[in-house]
Write a protein that holds these residues in place. Structure first.
Motif, PDB file in Angstrom:
ATOM      1  N   ALA A 190     -47.397 -22.244  75.220  1.00  0.00           N
ATOM      2  CA  ALA A 190     -46.011 -22.317  75.689  1.00  0.00           C
ATOM      3  C   ALA A 190     -45.574 -20.996  76.303  1.00  0.00           C
ATOM      4  CB  ALA A 190     -45.085 -22.701  74.532  1.00  0.00           C
ATOM      5  N   TYR A 191     -46.010 -19.860  75.710  1.00  0.00           N
ATOM      6  CA  TYR A 191     -45.597 -18.548  76.206  1.00  0.00           C
ATOM      7  C   TYR A 191     -46.238 -18.229  77.554  1.00  0.00           C
ATOM      8  CZ  TYR A 191     -43.614 -13.921  75.658  1.00  0.00           C
ATOM      9  OH  TYR A 191     -42.856 -12.786  75.818  1.00  0.00           O
ATOM     10  N   ASN A 192     -47.519 -18.623  77.702  1.00  0.00           N
ATOM     11  CA  ASN A 192     -48.193 -18.562  79.002  1.00  0.00           C
ATOM     12  C   ASN A 192     -48.250 -17.159  79.599  1.00  0.00           C
ATOM     13  OD1 ASN A 192     -49.603 -19.627  81.174  1.00  0.00           O
ATOM     14  ND2 ASN A 192     -47.752 -20.119  82.326  1.00  0.00           N
ATOM     15  N   LYS A 193     -48.655 -16.192  78.775  1.00  0.00           N
ATOM     16  CA  LYS A 193     -48.958 -14.862  79.292  1.00  0.00           C
ATOM     17  C   LYS A 193     -50.107 -14.312  78.459  1.00  0.00           C
ATOM     18  CE  LYS A 193     -47.183 -10.325  80.560  1.00  0.00           C
ATOM     19  NZ  LYS A 193     -46.026  -9.404  80.630  1.00  0.00           N
ATOM     20  N   SER A 194     -51.287 -14.265  79.031  1.00  0.00           N
ATOM     21  CA  SER A 194     -52.507 -13.934  78.281  1.00  0.00           C
ATOM     22  C   SER A 194     -52.701 -12.431  78.185  1.00  0.00           C
ATOM     23  CB  SER A 194     -53.730 -14.591  78.954  1.00  0.00           C
ATOM     24  OG  SER A 194     -53.605 -15.994  78.932  1.00  0.00           O
ATOM     25  N   GLN A 195     -52.014 -11.829  77.212  1.00  0.00           N
ATOM     26  CA  GLN A 195     -52.140 -10.401  76.951  1.00  0.00           C
ATOM     27  C   GLN A 195     -52.195 -10.186  75.436  1.00  0.00           C
ATOM     28  OE1 GLN A 195     -52.375  -7.890  79.170  1.00  0.00           O
ATOM     29  NE2 GLN A 195     -52.168  -9.185  80.978  1.00  0.00           N
ATOM     30  N   ALA A 196     -53.181  -9.393  74.974  1.00  0.00           N
ATOM     31  CA  ALA A 196     -53.280  -8.969  73.567  1.00  0.00           C
ATOM     32  C   ALA A 196     -53.210 -10.148  72.598  1.00  0.00           C
ATOM     33  CB  ALA A 196     -52.177  -7.951  73.254  1.00  0.00           C
ATOM     34  N   LYS A 197     -54.051 -11.156  72.819  1.00  0.00           N
ATOM     35  CA  LYS A 197     -54.006 -12.343  71.955  1.00  0.00           C
ATOM     36  C   LYS A 197     -54.323 -12.034  70.492  1.00  0.00           C
ATOM     37  CE  LYS A 197     -55.564 -17.144  71.652  1.00  0.00           C
ATOM     38  NZ  LYS A 197     -56.369 -18.221  72.267  1.00  0.00           N
ATOM     39  N   PRO A 198     -55.352 -11.220  70.171  1.00  0.00           N
ATOM     40  CA  PRO A 198     -55.617 -10.936  68.750  1.00  0.00           C
ATOM     41  C   PRO A 198     -54.427 -10.304  68.033  1.00  0.00           C
ATOM     42  CG  PRO A 198     -57.492 -10.302  70.099  1.00  0.00           C
ATOM     43  CD  PRO A 198     -56.387 -10.623  71.054  1.00  0.00           C
ATOM     44  N   LYS A 199     -53.743  -9.381  68.714  1.00  0.00           N
ATOM     45  CA  LYS A 199     -52.570  -8.748  68.102  1.00  0.00           C
ATOM     46  C   LYS A 199     -51.471  -9.773  67.864  1.00  0.00           C
ATOM     47  CE  LYS A 199     -53.203  -4.096  70.032  1.00  0.00           C
ATOM     48  NZ  LYS A 199     -52.579  -3.035  70.886  1.00  0.00           N
ATOM     49  N   ALA A 200     -51.263 -10.635  68.864  1.00  0.00           N
ATOM     50  CA  ALA A 200     -50.216 -11.645  68.736  1.00  0.00           C
ATOM     51  C   ALA A 200     -50.524 -12.610  67.598  1.00  0.00           C
ATOM     52  CB  ALA A 200     -50.065 -12.409  70.059  1.00  0.00           C
ATOM     53  N   GLU A 201     -51.795 -13.014  67.477  1.00  0.00           N
ATOM     54  CA  GLU A 201     -52.166 -13.961  66.420  1.00  0.00           C
ATOM     55  C   GLU A 201     -52.003 -13.328  65.036  1.00  0.00           C
ATOM     56  OE1 GLU A 201     -55.643 -17.243  65.447  1.00  0.00           O
ATOM     57  OE2 GLU A 201     -56.026 -15.662  66.926  1.00  0.00           O
ATOM     58  N   LYS A 202     -52.332 -12.056  64.938  1.00  0.00           N
ATOM     59  CA  LYS A 202     -52.170 -11.353  63.662  1.00  0.00           C
ATOM     60  C   LYS A 202     -50.699 -11.322  63.246  1.00  0.00           C
ATOM     61  CE  LYS A 202     -53.027  -6.781  61.627  1.00  0.00           C
ATOM     62  NZ  LYS A 202     -53.571  -5.419  61.902  1.00  0.00           N
ATOM     63  N   LEU A 203     -49.826 -11.039  64.215  1.00  0.00           N
ATOM     64  CA  LEU A 203     -48.391 -11.016  63.921  1.00  0.00           C
ATOM     65  C   LEU A 203     -47.885 -12.409  63.565  1.00  0.00           C
ATOM     66  CD1 LEU A 203     -47.303  -8.635  66.809  1.00  0.00           C
ATOM     67  CD2 LEU A 203     -47.158  -8.124  64.379  1.00  0.00           C
ATOM     68  N   TRP A 204     -48.365 -13.418  64.307  1.00  0.00           N
ATOM     69  CA  TRP A 204     -47.955 -14.804  64.063  1.00  0.00           C
ATOM     70  C   TRP A 204     -48.313 -15.234  62.632  1.00  0.00           C
ATOM     71  CZ3 TRP A 204     -45.327 -18.550  66.787  1.00  0.00           C
ATOM     72  CH2 TRP A 204     -45.432 -19.856  66.311  1.00  0.00           C
ATOM     73  N   ASN A 205     -49.503 -14.865  62.189  1.00  0.00           N
ATOM     74  CA  ASN A 205     -49.963 -15.276  60.866  1.00  0.00           C
ATOM     75  C   ASN A 205     -49.121 -14.687  59.739  1.00  0.00           C
ATOM     76  OD1 ASN A 205     -52.009 -16.799  61.992  1.00  0.00           O
ATOM     77  ND2 ASN A 205     -53.538 -15.174  61.831  1.00  0.00           N
ATOM     78  N   ASN A 206     -48.402 -13.606  60.026  1.00  0.00           N
ATOM     79  CA  ASN A 206     -47.559 -12.983  59.018  1.00  0.00           C
ATOM     80  C   ASN A 206     -46.128 -13.510  59.007  1.00  0.00           C
ATOM     81  OD1 ASN A 206     -49.507 -11.234  57.927  1.00  0.00           O
ATOM     82  ND2 ASN A 206     -49.188  -9.743  59.541  1.00  0.00           N
ATOM     83  N   LEU A 207     -45.826 -14.432  59.920  1.00  0.00           N
ATOM     84  CA  LEU A 207     -44.468 -14.969  60.024  1.00  0.00           C
ATOM     85  C   LEU A 207     -44.270 -16.136  59.064  1.00  0.00           C
ATOM     86  CD1 LEU A 207     -44.039 -15.006  63.910  1.00  0.00           C
ATOM     87  CD2 LEU A 207     -42.986 -13.406  62.305  1.00  0.00           C
ATOM     88  N   SER A 208     -43.039 -16.355  58.698  1.00  0.00           N
ATOM     89  CA  SER A 208     -42.706 -17.504  57.862  1.00  0.00           C
ATOM     90  C   SER A 208     -42.665 -18.770  58.711  1.00  0.00           C
ATOM     91  CB  SER A 208     -41.344 -17.298  57.196  1.00  0.00           C
ATOM     92  OG  SER A 208     -40.315 -17.310  58.172  1.00  0.00           O
ATOM     93  N   LYS A 209     -42.734 -19.915  58.050  1.00  0.00           N
ATOM     94  CA  LYS A 209     -42.655 -21.188  58.761  1.00  0.00           C
ATOM     95  C   LYS A 209     -41.332 -21.313  59.494  1.00  0.00           C
ATOM     96  CE  LYS A 209     -42.906 -26.198  58.082  1.00  0.00           C
ATOM     97  NZ  LYS A 209     -43.081 -27.290  57.086  1.00  0.00           N
ATOM     98  N   ALA A 210     -40.249 -20.842  58.875  1.00  0.00           N
ATOM     99  CA  ALA A 210     -38.925 -20.923  59.504  1.00  0.00           C
ATOM    100  C   ALA A 210     -38.877 -20.110  60.790  1.00  0.00           C
ATOM    101  CB  ALA A 210     -37.858 -20.437  58.529  1.00  0.00           C
ATOM    102  N   ASP A 211     -39.475 -18.901  60.762  1.00  0.00           N
ATOM    103  CA  ASP A 211     -39.491 -18.066  61.967  1.00  0.00           C
ATOM    104  C   ASP A 211     -40.324 -18.722  63.068  1.00  0.00           C
ATOM    105  OD1 ASP A 211     -37.831 -16.054  61.119  1.00  0.00           O
ATOM    106  OD2 ASP A 211     -39.437 -14.796  60.341  1.00  0.00           O
TER     107      ASP A 211
END
Length: 295
Positions: A190-211
């Motif tokens: 959905a975001y559609n900008k392929s930059q720093a995917k590993p960093k983004a995934e690491k941050l995503w995994n630390n987010l709550s379901k609500a966020d």
């Protein structure tokens, strides 16, 4: 120190550095304060650097330093060319010392986390009497540091029913690859900008379901407001700064004559004003600023 503040190294005797003393001889204590304001801002900025090209970059620096854009531009130029406190490629400027410190911090954080993972996954733990080591605690604390403070949201986001093709695409890809569906691939598509995917995934995994749910409501609106990818934040920056809680302001045409455009610089707690007829160009070159209205 607030929980959402980012860490960086500040030597207690930095004022006695030869280059810093040269700067202080010209700009006095005020310049010393300006210098650390810029270093602190770099610490919070993407890639630890600040913009120094375009028509309005000095206005943003002036808001940070609390001075005029002419003085701000001259101070930055002197810190680069005269005092050699910063480096620049003509488009951005940065502190080599800050870069080295942050690379060292990241290396230590990763090493601590890897060591903790090996101990806990290698069968070395005693389930009846076990405590996590100090190094693992540090690793977890450093990961928590990535979270940013909350901001008010005023945009009305779309639901999954409004844009089903965006939400379904990532889910399907996860199923095909046999990955647990935690929603990251849905966000990435959905975001559609392929930059720093590993960093983004690491941050995503630390987010709550609500966020994560709030993000997937916000992203379609943000992408629509920033259709040009070069002005869209990198995905990891978007997640790290909790940008889904920012108000989305579309680009404006035909601003009113004789008015001042009021804007806010996220993460810096600075509000500035420029003539309304200059707002569209200012926003184009500084897409991270938030429009607050005309007065």
């Amino acid at each position: 120190m607030a929980k959402d503040a980012f860490w960086f190294k500040h030597d207690s005797n930095a004022r006695n550095d030869q280059k810093v003393m040269a700067m202080r001889s010209v700009y006095k204590a005020e310049g010393y304060g300006w210098y650390w304001m810029l270093v602190e801002t770099m610490r919070d900025a993407n890639a630890f650097r600040l913009q120094c090209d375009g028509k309005y970059w000095a206005y943003t620096i002036a808001e940070i330093l609390g001075t005029t854009h002419e003085i701000a531009a001259k101070f930055v130029e002197d810190c680069i060319k005269e005092f050699e406190l910063f480096e620049s490629d003509g488009a951005f400027f940065w502190s080599n010392r800050l870069h080295r410190d942050m690379e060292e911090k990241e290396a230590k954080s990763l090493k601590a986390k890897e060591s903790a993972d090996k101990r806990w996954k290698g069968g070395q733990r005693d389930d009846t009497n076990v405590m996590r080591t100090h190094s693992e605690g540090n690793a977890i604390a450093m990961l928590k540091e990535e979270k940013r403070r909350e901001k008010n949201t005023t945009s009305l986001p779309p639901s999954e029913d409004d844009v089903p093709e965006i939400f379904d695409q990532g889910k399907t890809e996860n199923k095909l690859q046999g990955k647990p569906d935690n929603g990251f691939e849905t966000f990435w598509k959905a975001y559609n900008k392929s930059q720093a995917k590993p960093k983004a995934e690491k941050l995503w995994n630390n987010l709550s379901k609500a966020d994560r749910e709030k993000i997937m409501q916000h992203v379609p609106l943000y992408v629509q407001a920033q259709p040009d990818k070069q002005f869209r934040k990198n995905p990891d920056t978007y997640l790290r700064n909790r940008s889904w809680e920012d108000e989305i302001i579309p680009r404006m045409n035909n601003p009113p004559e004789g008015k001042m455009a009021v804007f806010y610089v996220p993460g810096m707690n600075h509000t500035g004003k420029i003539p309304a007829n200059e707002w569209p160009e200012f926003f184009r070159t500084n897409p991270a600023v938030q429009f607050k209205g005309y007065e």
